[in-house]
Write a protein that holds these residues in place. Structure first.
Motif, PDB file in Angstrom:
ATOM      1  N   GLN A  35     -36.634 -52.097  44.979  1.00 41.60           N
ATOM      2  CA  GLN A  35     -37.680 -51.285  45.528  1.00 41.60           C
ATOM      3  C   GLN A  35     -37.862 -50.885  46.754  1.00 41.60           C
ATOM      4  O   GLN A  35     -38.397 -49.906  47.110  1.00 41.60           O
ATOM      5  CB  GLN A  35     -39.230 -52.017  45.341  1.00 41.60           C
ATOM      6  CG  GLN A  35     -39.342 -52.680  44.094  1.00 41.60           C
ATOM      7  CD  GLN A  35     -40.081 -51.163  42.777  1.00 41.60           C
ATOM      8  OE1 GLN A  35     -40.677 -50.758  43.942  1.00 41.60           O
ATOM      9  NE2 GLN A  35     -38.896 -51.041  41.899  1.00 41.60           N
ATOM     10  N   GLN A  36     -37.294 -51.774  47.645  1.00 40.91           N
ATOM     11  CA  GLN A  36     -37.173 -51.063  49.212  1.00 40.91           C
ATOM     12  C   GLN A  36     -36.459 -49.632  49.013  1.00 40.91           C
ATOM     13  O   GLN A  36     -36.451 -48.832  49.981  1.00 40.91           O
ATOM     14  CB  GLN A  36     -36.130 -51.441  49.669  1.00 40.91           C
ATOM     15  CG  GLN A  36     -36.835 -53.303  50.039  1.00 40.91           C
ATOM     16  CD  GLN A  36     -36.376 -53.832  51.162  1.00 40.91           C
ATOM     17  OE1 GLN A  36     -35.669 -54.474  50.976  1.00 40.91           O
ATOM     18  NE2 GLN A  36     -37.183 -54.734  51.682  1.00 40.91           N
ATOM     19  N   PHE A  37     -35.330 -49.638  48.210  1.00 39.40           N
ATOM     20  CA  PHE A  37     -34.470 -48.165  48.177  1.00 39.40           C
ATOM     21  C   PHE A  37     -35.352 -47.329  47.647  1.00 39.40           C
ATOM     22  O   PHE A  37     -35.301 -46.067  47.875  1.00 39.40           O
ATOM     23  CB  PHE A  37     -33.215 -48.816  47.596  1.00 39.40           C
ATOM     24  CG  PHE A  37     -31.981 -47.562  47.162  1.00 39.40           C
ATOM     25  CD1 PHE A  37     -31.089 -47.440  48.169  1.00 39.40           C
ATOM     26  CD2 PHE A  37     -32.537 -46.895  46.193  1.00 39.40           C
ATOM     27  CE1 PHE A  37     -30.230 -45.989  47.823  1.00 39.40           C
ATOM     28  CE2 PHE A  37     -31.466 -45.838  45.820  1.00 39.40           C
ATOM     29  CZ  PHE A  37     -31.299 -45.370  46.905  1.00 39.40           C
ATOM     30  N   LEU A  38     -35.994 -47.397  46.850  1.00 37.16           N
ATOM     31  CA  LEU A  38     -36.747 -46.563  45.498  1.00 37.16           C
ATOM     32  C   LEU A  38     -38.048 -46.320  46.787  1.00 37.16           C
ATOM     33  O   LEU A  38     -38.045 -44.964  46.558  1.00 37.16           O
ATOM     34  CB  LEU A  38     -37.426 -47.442  44.314  1.00 37.16           C
ATOM     35  CG  LEU A  38     -38.641 -46.121  43.714  1.00 37.16           C
ATOM     36  CD1 LEU A  38     -38.203 -44.832  43.649  1.00 37.16           C
ATOM     37  CD2 LEU A  38     -39.258 -47.328  42.894  1.00 37.16           C
ATOM     38  N   LYS A  39     -38.992 -46.854  47.183  1.00 37.77           N
ATOM     39  CA  LYS A  39     -39.772 -46.108  48.071  1.00 37.77           C
ATOM     40  C   LYS A  39     -38.908 -45.698  49.294  1.00 37.77           C
ATOM     41  O   LYS A  39     -39.432 -44.439  49.066  1.00 37.77           O
ATOM     42  CB  LYS A  39     -40.019 -47.130  48.702  1.00 37.77           C
ATOM     43  CG  LYS A  39     -41.388 -47.999  48.057  1.00 37.77           C
ATOM     44  CD  LYS A  39     -41.975 -49.686  48.189  1.00 37.77           C
ATOM     45  CE  LYS A  39     -42.730 -50.245  47.405  1.00 37.77           C
ATOM     46  NZ  LYS A  39     -43.735 -51.286  47.734  1.00 37.77           N
ATOM     47  N   HIS A  40     -37.822 -45.274  49.637  1.00 39.61           N
ATOM     48  CA  HIS A  40     -37.650 -44.863  50.627  1.00 39.61           C
ATOM     49  C   HIS A  40     -37.170 -43.351  50.335  1.00 39.61           C
ATOM     50  O   HIS A  40     -37.376 -42.477  50.622  1.00 39.61           O
ATOM     51  CB  HIS A  40     -35.651 -45.632  51.336  1.00 39.61           C
ATOM     52  CG  HIS A  40     -35.246 -45.172  52.368  1.00 39.61           C
ATOM     53  ND1 HIS A  40     -35.784 -45.163  54.332  1.00 39.61           N
ATOM     54  CD2 HIS A  40     -34.531 -43.694  53.240  1.00 39.61           C
ATOM     55  CE1 HIS A  40     -34.754 -44.372  54.983  1.00 39.61           C
ATOM     56  NE2 HIS A  40     -34.104 -43.966  54.148  1.00 39.61           N
ATOM     57  N   VAL A  41     -36.224 -43.648  48.878  1.00 34.85           N
ATOM     58  CA  VAL A  41     -35.412 -41.928  48.554  1.00 34.85           C
ATOM     59  C   VAL A  41     -36.587 -41.157  48.481  1.00 34.85           C
ATOM     60  O   VAL A  41     -36.654 -40.024  48.802  1.00 34.85           O
ATOM     61  CB  VAL A  41     -34.193 -42.394  47.563  1.00 34.85           C
ATOM     62  CG1 VAL A  41     -33.664 -43.239  48.716  1.00 34.85           C
ATOM     63  CG2 VAL A  41     -34.782 -43.298  46.623  1.00 34.85           C
TER      64      VAL A  41
END
Length: 112
Positions: A35-41
């Motif tokens: 989720q951290q990755f998804l939100k960032h990208v």
């Protein structure tokens, strides 16, 4: 059944994936969540994220968001493992998704 292609969009969305994973690991004691990755990208690449969602409108049985996030999760798992990250690990805990709904906490750890 309609078919749709997302490979080119995912490649663009993941062009800086290794850097993103590294930055997230530094912020989070050597690990990051999907989720951290998804939100960032999604935040950094809003146009391409919207294009992915738009293409996923053609998914025969899933909502565009579920289909898009499934594509992102699969690609993240592939890239992270190739880069030597340990995971994905489902810790049996939850975090919030991009809509603040509870979702499984999937973790990747930097192998040292």
């Amino acid at each position: 059944m309609a078919t749709y292609q997302v490979k080119d969009v995912l490649e663009t969305l993941f062009r800086d994936a290794l850097t993103v994973m590294e930055v997230l690991c530094k912020k989070n004691n050597g690990e990051f969540t999907s989720q951290q990755f998804l939100k960032h990208v999604a935040q950094q690449n809003q146009g391409i994220y919207i294009e992915l969602l738009n293409r996923c409108l053609e998914h025969p049985s899933a909502s565009p968001f579920n289909a898009a996030h499934q594509h992102i999760g699969n690609k993240l798992s592939e890239i992270a493992q190739k880069a030597g990250y340990d995971g994905p690990h489902d810790e049996g805990r939850t975090e919030t998704d991009i809509f603040d709904n509870p979702t499984g906490r999937i973790v990747y750890r930097k192998v040292t």
